[in-house]
Design a protein around this motif. Structure first.
Motif, PDB file in Angstrom:
ATOM      1  N   PRO A   1       0.948  -0.983  -0.463  1.00  0.00           N
ATOM      2  CA  PRO A   1      -0.023  -0.044  -0.105  1.00  0.00           C
ATOM      3  C   PRO A   1       0.710   1.336   0.084  1.00  0.00           C
ATOM      4  O   PRO A   1       2.082   1.095   0.191  1.00  0.00           O
ATOM      5  CB  PRO A   1      -0.460  -0.360   1.216  1.00  0.00           C
ATOM      6  CG  PRO A   1      -0.929  -1.616   1.320  1.00  0.00           C
ATOM      7  CD  PRO A   1       0.419  -2.343   1.305  1.00  0.00           C
ATOM      8  N   HIS A   2       0.558   2.799  -0.241  1.00  0.00           N
ATOM      9  CA  HIS A   2       0.627   3.804  -0.448  1.00  0.00           C
ATOM     10  C   HIS A   2       1.471   3.420   1.348  1.00  0.00           C
ATOM     11  O   HIS A   2       0.843   3.326   2.443  1.00  0.00           O
ATOM     12  CB  HIS A   2      -0.006   4.982  -0.523  1.00  0.00           C
ATOM     13  CG  HIS A   2       0.738   6.153  -0.778  1.00  0.00           C
ATOM     14  ND1 HIS A   2       1.693   6.769  -0.114  1.00  0.00           N
ATOM     15  CD2 HIS A   2       0.794   6.518  -1.907  1.00  0.00           C
ATOM     16  CE1 HIS A   2       2.048   8.366  -0.517  1.00  0.00           C
ATOM     17  NE2 HIS A   2       1.130   7.451  -1.801  1.00  0.00           N
ATOM     18  N   PRO A   3       2.891   4.318   0.901  1.00  0.00           N
ATOM     19  CA  PRO A   3       3.951   4.504   1.917  1.00  0.00           C
ATOM     20  C   PRO A   3       3.314   5.816   2.897  1.00  0.00           C
ATOM     21  O   PRO A   3       3.397   5.828   4.695  1.00  0.00           O
ATOM     22  CB  PRO A   3       4.672   5.073   1.897  1.00  0.00           C
ATOM     23  CG  PRO A   3       4.859   5.751   0.313  1.00  0.00           C
ATOM     24  CD  PRO A   3       3.666   4.487   0.010  1.00  0.00           C
ATOM     25  N   GLU A   4       2.504   6.205   2.863  1.00  0.00           N
ATOM     26  CA  GLU A   4       1.524   7.209   3.609  1.00  0.00           C
ATOM     27  C   GLU A   4       0.561   6.812   4.868  1.00  0.00           C
ATOM     28  O   GLU A   4       0.546   8.002   5.209  1.00  0.00           O
ATOM     29  CB  GLU A   4       0.946   7.807   2.745  1.00  0.00           C
ATOM     30  CG  GLU A   4       1.689   9.338   1.563  1.00  0.00           C
ATOM     31  CD  GLU A   4       0.863  10.527   1.490  1.00  0.00           C
ATOM     32  OE1 GLU A   4      -0.195  10.314   1.867  1.00  0.00           O
ATOM     33  OE2 GLU A   4       1.280  11.538   0.509  1.00  0.00           O
ATOM     34  N   VAL A   5       0.840   5.604   4.574  1.00  0.00           N
ATOM     35  CA  VAL A   5      -0.130   4.997   5.719  1.00  0.00           C
ATOM     36  C   VAL A   5       0.295   4.559   6.928  1.00  0.00           C
ATOM     37  O   VAL A   5      -0.261   3.833   7.842  1.00  0.00           O
ATOM     38  CB  VAL A   5      -1.040   3.885   5.080  1.00  0.00           C
ATOM     39  CG1 VAL A   5      -2.079   4.015   3.434  1.00  0.00           C
ATOM     40  CG2 VAL A   5      -0.332   2.478   5.158  1.00  0.00           C
ATOM     41  N   ARG A   6       1.897   5.246   6.865  1.00  0.00           N
ATOM     42  CA  ARG A   6       2.256   3.873   7.913  1.00  0.00           C
ATOM     43  C   ARG A   6       2.105   4.722   9.262  1.00  0.00           C
ATOM     44  O   ARG A   6       2.162   6.097   9.578  1.00  0.00           O
ATOM     45  CB  ARG A   6       4.194   4.005   7.449  1.00  0.00           C
ATOM     46  CG  ARG A   6       5.736   4.012   8.521  1.00  0.00           C
ATOM     47  CD  ARG A   6       5.477   2.509   9.034  1.00  0.00           C
ATOM     48  NE  ARG A   6       6.028   2.452   7.675  1.00  0.00           N
ATOM     49  CZ  ARG A   6       5.964   0.432   7.534  1.00  0.00           C
ATOM     50  NH1 ARG A   6       5.188  -0.138   8.412  1.00  0.00           N
ATOM     51  NH2 ARG A   6       7.179   0.568   6.331  1.00  0.00           N
ATOM     52  N   GLY A   7       2.058   3.970  10.260  1.00  0.00           N
ATOM     53  CA  GLY A   7       1.571   4.410  11.674  1.00  0.00           C
ATOM     54  C   GLY A   7      -0.056   5.197  11.565  1.00  0.00           C
ATOM     55  O   GLY A   7      -0.641   5.573  12.655  1.00  0.00           O
ATOM     56  N   MET A   8      -0.799   4.529  10.890  1.00  0.00           N
ATOM     57  CA  MET A   8      -2.187   5.129  10.811  1.00  0.00           C
ATOM     58  C   MET A   8      -2.371   4.059  11.828  1.00  0.00           C
ATOM     59  O   MET A   8      -2.591   3.159  12.077  1.00  0.00           O
ATOM     60  CB  MET A   8      -2.706   4.862   9.369  1.00  0.00           C
ATOM     61  CG  MET A   8      -4.505   4.390   9.629  1.00  0.00           C
ATOM     62  SD  MET A   8      -4.947   3.878   7.916  1.00  0.00           S
ATOM     63  CE  MET A   8      -4.319   5.657   6.655  1.00  0.00           C
TER      64      MET A   8
ATOM     65  N   GLN B   1       1.953  -3.494  19.406  1.00  0.00           N
ATOM     66  CA  GLN B   1       0.851  -3.530  18.121  1.00  0.00           C
ATOM     67  C   GLN B   1      -0.919  -3.166  19.246  1.00  0.00           C
ATOM     68  O   GLN B   1      -1.789  -2.636  18.684  1.00  0.00           O
ATOM     69  CB  GLN B   1      -0.015  -5.355  18.279  1.00  0.00           C
ATOM     70  CG  GLN B   1       1.303  -5.994  17.265  1.00  0.00           C
ATOM     71  CD  GLN B   1       0.842  -7.871  17.313  1.00  0.00           C
ATOM     72  OE1 GLN B   1      -0.028  -7.571  18.076  1.00  0.00           O
ATOM     73  NE2 GLN B   1       1.494  -8.102  16.617  1.00  0.00           N
ATOM     74  N   LEU B   2      -1.072  -2.788  20.739  1.00  0.00           N
ATOM     75  CA  LEU B   2      -2.181  -2.243  21.009  1.00  0.00           C
ATOM     76  C   LEU B   2      -2.641  -0.741  20.239  1.00  0.00           C
ATOM     77  O   LEU B   2      -4.021  -0.561  20.339  1.00  0.00           O
ATOM     78  CB  LEU B   2      -1.878  -2.263  22.183  1.00  0.00           C
ATOM     79  CG  LEU B   2      -1.531  -4.019  23.234  1.00  0.00           C
ATOM     80  CD1 LEU B   2      -1.178  -2.846  24.757  1.00  0.00           C
ATOM     81  CD2 LEU B   2      -3.156  -4.594  23.345  1.00  0.00           C
ATOM     82  N   PRO B   3      -1.493   0.093  20.017  1.00  0.00           N
ATOM     83  CA  PRO B   3      -2.498   1.334  19.675  1.00  0.00           C
ATOM     84  C   PRO B   3      -3.388   1.288  17.946  1.00  0.00           C
ATOM     85  O   PRO B   3      -4.052   1.853  18.104  1.00  0.00           O
ATOM     86  CB  PRO B   3      -0.790   2.435  19.447  1.00  0.00           C
ATOM     87  CG  PRO B   3       0.657   1.432  20.434  1.00  0.00           C
ATOM     88  CD  PRO B   3       0.172   0.063  19.861  1.00  0.00           C
ATOM     89  N   TYR B   4      -2.729   0.264  17.590  1.00  0.00           N
ATOM     90  CA  TYR B   4      -3.534   0.003  16.183  1.00  0.00           C
ATOM     91  C   TYR B   4      -4.379  -1.527  16.619  1.00  0.00           C
ATOM     92  O   TYR B   4      -4.685  -1.972  15.187  1.00  0.00           O
ATOM     93  CB  TYR B   4      -2.419  -1.068  14.834  1.00  0.00           C
ATOM     94  CG  TYR B   4      -0.971   0.064  15.287  1.00  0.00           C
ATOM     95  CD1 TYR B   4      -0.797   1.282  14.498  1.00  0.00           C
ATOM     96  CD2 TYR B   4       0.129   0.105  15.641  1.00  0.00           C
ATOM     97  CE1 TYR B   4       0.830   2.360  14.265  1.00  0.00           C
ATOM     98  CE2 TYR B   4       1.363   0.416  16.221  1.00  0.00           C
ATOM     99  CZ  TYR B   4       0.913   2.023  15.112  1.00  0.00           C
ATOM    100  OH  TYR B   4       2.163   2.500  14.911  1.00  0.00           O
TER     101      TYR B   4
END
Length: 499
Positions: free
Chosen positions: A72-79, A211-214
């Motif tokens: 996927p697009h790299p801008e999704v990192r940290g979503m 993984q909990l923040p996500y």
């Protein structure tokens, strides 16, 4: 049903814009080499190719070495809040233009060259020619957009022009696997959740701290990519040894935790938040039931909702099932009725030790006395509480009184336990021997049920209870009543003396 599921995925080919490329375009082979280098390794999505007078790489396609080209697009990192629109991306794949009448023939002839990724179409419509189709090729097998001699010979026989074309394809959230989505979202280098337990419509996760923040995004991705999953939960505490349940958090979907499952062709209903159910034990449940014969007697000390008891009853065994958890007991009764074996199972809501000292002892005392040598009835005691069951084995010390009727009638125990020892089988046996107060050398077997965690195994030890452990035999002196001493005249005289 099992119980352990890999994250699924769905993919669909989207309507794309095609554009002209020139055979003399010097940047074209370089881009193609990049695609060829990585497309075979990364199970991503593919893009199509067509010749044009001029080729310009779309801005959404990175014209540089990129190991994550099909991610996927790299801008999704940290979503942390799922935004499906952010996953859009455009990539490029090679295609051949083919008359639609010969598409199937071509697919068979070039089966090792065409795209094989599950979930993606290998053939798409040609926007410029309704009588033709575009067959997508595997970029990894077509270096520099050049077909090999064998492929060119096939095309020559089918009268297909051997020119590889370029196709611009927009990929969206729906096209990516859940692993690819989570790998793109979570911080680089951190472990991506790769599996979960499925309990009916519920997906059960054990997330790590990082993984909990996500967790809410992860839950929604699982629902999106796995048809039938409508609720995702994460365990927030260890299993409580008393009632064998645990605290959980609903990460995504509905909050309904009453569900239906099917295991070994038997249906069960349960409230996953209040009772213990592990789909990974399906094989073990079946293994034990397979040992039973019609007419055998089963004592299930920690029965839960009935995965040992109900199949045994359906096999025409006499079943005594117990569980301390009132919720498990109620669901056990419910599932007995659901499977029409409520008249074949005697259910109890007691502490396991009290169950063994009460109903089990009473039934064994009665049945073993009546057991004749030629009878084939076997008695089995299942103790599936791995965290504590071995500590209950001391109950069998002198549980019965009298003389054993013979070794054939001695009950067989199937006791479960966890071990972190280097030699788990030896560890389980030694602990069982300590509880029983006797050696089991040469008269027990251990079975590895499953790996619970790194360096933690779940095992089952099976053995017939030794007669000298199970029975308390009266000593000769104890068997005779104490003789009364004859009273002497002196005794009588002393009784008459005034105080």
């Amino acid at each position: 049903m099992r119980t352990l599921w890999r994250f699924g995925y769905s993919a669909r080919l989207l309507k794309t814009n095609r554009f002209r490329t020139a055979a003399s375009n010097t940047s074209f082979p370089a881009v193609w080499m990049l695609l060829a280098q990585y497309s075979g390794r990364i199970p991503g999505l593919f893009v199509a190719v067509k010749k044009n007078s001029f080729f310009t790489m779309p801005e959404t396609v990175e014209n540089k070495a990129n190991l994550e080209l099909y991610s996927p697009h790299p801008e999704v990192r940290g979503m942390t809040l799922l935004n499906r629109e952010a996953f859009k991306r455009t990539v490029v794949v090679p295609v051949l233009k083919v008359k639609k009448e010969i598409v199937n023939t071509l697919l068979k002839s070039l089966k090792h060259t065409v795209l094989q990724r599950p979930g993606l179409k290998r053939v798409v419509e040609d926007p410029e020619d309704e009588d033709s189709r575009l067959v997508i090729l595997d970029p990894h097998k077509i270096p520099e957009f050049s077909l090999g001699e064998s492929e060119q010979e096939v095309l020559k026989q089918l009268n297909v022009h051997p020119e590889v074309s370029k196709y611009n394809l927009e990929l969206t959230y729906e096209n990516f696997k859940s692993e690819e989505i989570l790998r793109a979202v979570l911080p680089e280098g951190q472990e991506v959740t790769s599996g979960f337990s499925r309990v009916g419509h519920i997906a059960h996760l054990n997330l790590r701290d990082h993984q909990l923040p996500y967790r809410h995004l992860i839950g929604q991705v699982i629902i999106d990519k796995n048809p039938g999953i409508t609720c995702v939960v994460n365990k927030t505490s260890i299993i409580d040894s008393t009632y064998r349940n645990f605290q959980m958090e609903v990460l995504a979907g509905e909050s309904n935790l009453v569900t239906k499952v099917k295991e070994n062709n038997i249906a069960y209903e349960l409230d996953f938040s209040k009772v213990y159910w592990n789909p990974r034990l399906s094989t073990e449940h079946g293994r034990i039931v397979e040992l039973l014969k019609p007419g055998d007697v089963l004592f299930d000390v920690f029965a839960g909702i009935g995965p040992f008891a109900i199949p045994a009853a359906k096999k025409k065994c006499h079943v005594f099932a117990n569980d301390l958890n009132p919720e498990s007991y109620n669901w056990l009764l419910h599932n007995c009725k659901l499977n029409k074996v409520d008249n074949k199972i005697k259910a109890f809501n007691m502490d396991g030790r009290d169950f063994l000292l009460g109903p089990v002892r009473e039934e064994l005392s009665k049945e073993l006395q009546l057991l004749k040598e030629e009878q084939k009835t076997s008695f089995h005691i299942v103790m599936n509480l791995p965290a504590l069951a071995i500590e209950f084995l001391d109950v069998f010390r002198h549980l019965l009184a009298g003389e054993p009727c013979g070794t054939a009638g001695l009950p067989t125990v199937h006791c479960y336990g966890f071990s972190k020892h280097d030699d788990p089988a030896k560890d389980i046996q030694e602990r069982a021997e300590a509880s029983l107060g006797t050696s089991l050398g040469g008269r027990c077997s251990t079975y590895l049920v499953r790996n619970v965690a790194p360096n933690k195994e779940m095992l089952c030890i099976s053995f017939q209870i030794p007669a000298d452990v199970l029975y308390k035999r009266p000593c000769p002196d104890e068997a005779k009543p104490a003789s009364k001493r004859l009273r002497t005249s002196k005794d009588f005289s002393e009784e008459q003396l005034p105080s």
